[in-house]
Design an enzyme around this catalytic site. Sequence first.
Site, PDB file in Angstrom:
ATOM      1  N   ARG A 101      -2.371  -0.921  -0.738  1.00 48.88           N
ATOM      2  CA  ARG A 101      -1.500   0.115  -1.019  1.00 48.88           C
ATOM      3  C   ARG A 101      -0.572   0.273  -2.040  1.00 48.88           C
ATOM      4  O   ARG A 101       0.664   0.464  -2.143  1.00 48.88           O
ATOM      5  CB  ARG A 101      -0.676  -0.005   0.468  1.00 48.88           C
ATOM      6  CG  ARG A 101      -0.465   1.611   0.911  1.00 48.88           C
ATOM      7  CD  ARG A 101      -0.062   1.904   2.219  1.00 48.88           C
ATOM      8  NE  ARG A 101       0.123   3.067   2.559  1.00 48.88           N
ATOM      9  CZ  ARG A 101      -0.118   3.488   3.945  1.00 48.88           C
ATOM     10  NH1 ARG A 101      -0.469   2.736   4.802  1.00 48.88           N
ATOM     11  NH2 ARG A 101       0.015   4.940   4.124  1.00 48.88           N
ATOM     12  N   CYS A 102      -1.192  -0.231  -2.906  1.00 45.05           N
ATOM     13  CA  CYS A 102      -0.303  -0.410  -4.431  1.00 45.05           C
ATOM     14  C   CYS A 102      -1.184   0.191  -5.640  1.00 45.05           C
ATOM     15  O   CYS A 102      -2.247  -0.314  -5.752  1.00 45.05           O
ATOM     16  CB  CYS A 102      -0.253  -1.751  -4.790  1.00 45.05           C
ATOM     17  SG  CYS A 102       0.719  -2.138  -6.249  1.00 45.05           S
ATOM     18  N   GLU A 144       0.784   5.838  -1.248  1.00 41.53           N
ATOM     19  CA  GLU A 144       1.253   4.443  -1.777  1.00 41.53           C
ATOM     20  C   GLU A 144       2.945   4.248  -1.736  1.00 41.53           C
ATOM     21  O   GLU A 144       3.229   3.140  -1.566  1.00 41.53           O
ATOM     22  CB  GLU A 144       0.721   3.912  -2.835  1.00 41.53           C
ATOM     23  CG  GLU A 144      -0.824   3.831  -2.749  1.00 41.53           C
ATOM     24  CD  GLU A 144      -1.315   3.149  -3.815  1.00 41.53           C
ATOM     25  OE1 GLU A 144      -2.735   2.639  -3.612  1.00 41.53           O
ATOM     26  OE2 GLU A 144      -1.028   3.050  -5.020  1.00 41.53           O
TER      27      GLU A 144
END
Length: 808
Positions: free
Chosen positions: A386-387, A762
């Site tokens: 999630r980056c 994100e």
Amino acid sequence: MKDEVTRDERIDNLKGMGCSRKRVEDARFTQGKGNYVDDIKLDGMLFGDFVRSPYAHARIKNIDTAAALEVPGVLAVLTAADLEPLGLHWMPTLAGDKQMVLADGKVLFQGQEVAFVVAEDRYAAADGMEAVEVEYEELSVIVDPFEALKSDVVLREDTVDENGKPTDGAHGPRNHPNHIFTWEAGDKDPTEEVIANAEIVAEEEMYYHRTHPCPLETCGCVASMDKVNGKLTLWGTFQAPHAIRTIVSLISGLEEHNIRVISPDIGGGFGNKVGAYPGYVCSVVASIVTGKPVKWIEDRMDNLMTTAFARDYWMKGKISATPEGKITGLHCHVTADHGGFDACADPTKFPAGFMNICTGSYDIPTAYLAVDGVYTNKAPGGVSYRCSFRVTEAVYFIERMIEVLAIKLDMDAAELRRINFIKKEQFPYTAALGWEYDSGDYHTAWDKALKAVDYDGLRAEQAQRVADFKAGKTRKLMGIGLSFFTEIVGAGPVKNCDILGLGMFDSCEIRIHPTGSAIARLGTISQGQGHATTFAQILASEIGLPADSITIEEGDTDTAPYGLGTYGSRSTPVAGAATAMAGRKIRAKAQMIAAYLLEVHDNDVEFDVDRFVVKGAPERFKTMKEVAFAAYNQAIPGIEPGLEAVSYYDPPNMTYPFGAYICVMDIDVDTGVTDIRRFYALDDCGTRINPMIIEGQVHGGLTEALAVALGQEIAYDNMGNVKTGTLMDFFLPTAWEVPNYETDYTVTPSPHHPIGAKGVGESPHVGGVPCFSNAVQDAFRPFGNTHTNMPHDHWRIWKTANGLGLHD
Ligand code: CDP
């Protein structure tokens, strides 16, 4: 013609942008009718599984497969020796490095793939794995990247020439055999000069630990080679199906039109399912060799121990300021542990992803960043979770540096942020490390957040708590975690973002059916984000057909237009823009058809919600539904029949969502137990397509942020053994640990995106991790704490309290 329905009712009927439309995909998920890769069952399907290395670094002296081949049901055992004649024993990584598919002479991390056992069922494959005999010779293990850069042990023999000198890597010269790259951004000398001459300088070293996205569904695939037609079909947990098709074509030599890649439903990706794994290659080879479909599905330990991890960044920072708190310079050096192979999925020109967004939301005139990538005996990967390409690391770094500077200045950290925010009128703003932030209004968001939580009241309460603690009236401290983040999402543009030479555009193709419903196909693929719901909403607003009449289809390379997939919150900024642009092409043609039907010039009609209206005569109109029918049954001079469009969108810039998060936490100094009393999250993702889905994205992202900040870790011992390879040891938060999140928003549309939307998926992770961490650190600030490393589990918090003498 008189219309009985009001304009507002027509808008509501579309369920377009801004509507909290219920997720259309949930009907099948909540009824157990999802179709995940492990649900795929084909006639005669075989199962493959890996023999994995128990050692983190060892030479392979021999692999004996004879006994395994005697196991009932086992059909084949592949080793590197079998793949070598095909040139498939190594494969390219998305980072420009190469990676062993099966151990070629040695292993570099615990769990590395050594042999692939193909059997009639999963149980026989497991028995076969047990029967493969591998003779290892253990070698010295290096799990510390700083040691790797000093050691005489050469981890990768392909990194040195015949004289033992380091060869060039994919991103330039190496300064040591275990060194992968040095990547720099900004101005080194001016930054160092500013910092050397500054009145106030704060310094800190921090470790952003290795963790893992741990999607509920592990990675897997089914490969089916149809030898008669020469077609390979590959179903799998792919976040970028088209890129996988191209990679399979490049490494297998099969022509791309003979490869069909399908991503069925995916049970969470978070970046873990972007890369190419040995399991995909071995399944394809096994299917070609046996002529039967072959399934490979990881178990939980395989997934945690061997697939793309996240972070593992050692960051060293210096930040300078005037005594009044105006930041003058920022210096950051990162030692990046990539494990045995550099297999992260950053755009080619950015070996450390977008770490150069580390000046954050602040107007910092001078900055410099250097990142050294290093090989160690750990699993490869390094971008996921999630980056957007290391933005989580960058935001954690700057949000900790701000706190450390606030301590040095003896200043309130909220005020220090306010003094240094980039001002609204400075956008578009070019940061010292190169990015052009498209838009922002940070002061408004920050003020709204501070007011919502009564920040001054919280600080007064905290001061009282400290006094009570010192007076022996309580054993609980109170922390106020602050975080203000700027995200950078939506890779492209093609001119500076590509993966393995594939430009990072995205696409949408729309077909309007005669009766006024539609199908839209995209180059992205949802893994739970609700694309089937929200992309239909974008189209509904653009073309005036109800979202309920629009099917969204993703993930089949035979039908969807080419796209670079879903990760880094790029779907909305890139494919969402393509959807709007394709919709506008439909509208432009529909306008000509409507004008013909209304017997006026094209310029004399205008689009209004769901229809084309004659300007100045609103009673004369044709609905989009009517126009769709006409497109298929009227012979219109100069206009082809049909109503279809496709758009390939190359974004001119990234989008820059931002947000203000505040966490209020109580900490029991005697047990280290944390209690999150309040968590307020304000997000600005520009135009909001579906507020309910945004809220869901924020809740999920914050929960993953809580996990990382407060306990989740892939930890190794000195022998390279993974200590957290099961869910008994790896912290996965449940409803029990998760607080009640308060969500809020401001809207600052992206000026270059066709509908002004920025990504959001994100953001909560990026902003959440420093917020939780800052809450812990802030609780101990009155007692002399400046920084402690994550994860802040109870034991580490207890140790911090103990180290500060709070148990004396
Ligand atoms: O690329 P990914 O789908 O992971 O992330 P995203 O583009 O941030 O979108 C996540 C979900 O939030 C999608 O369903 C989007 O349509 C939705 N979203 C939204 O409703 N409004 C926005 N401004 C951004 C995203």
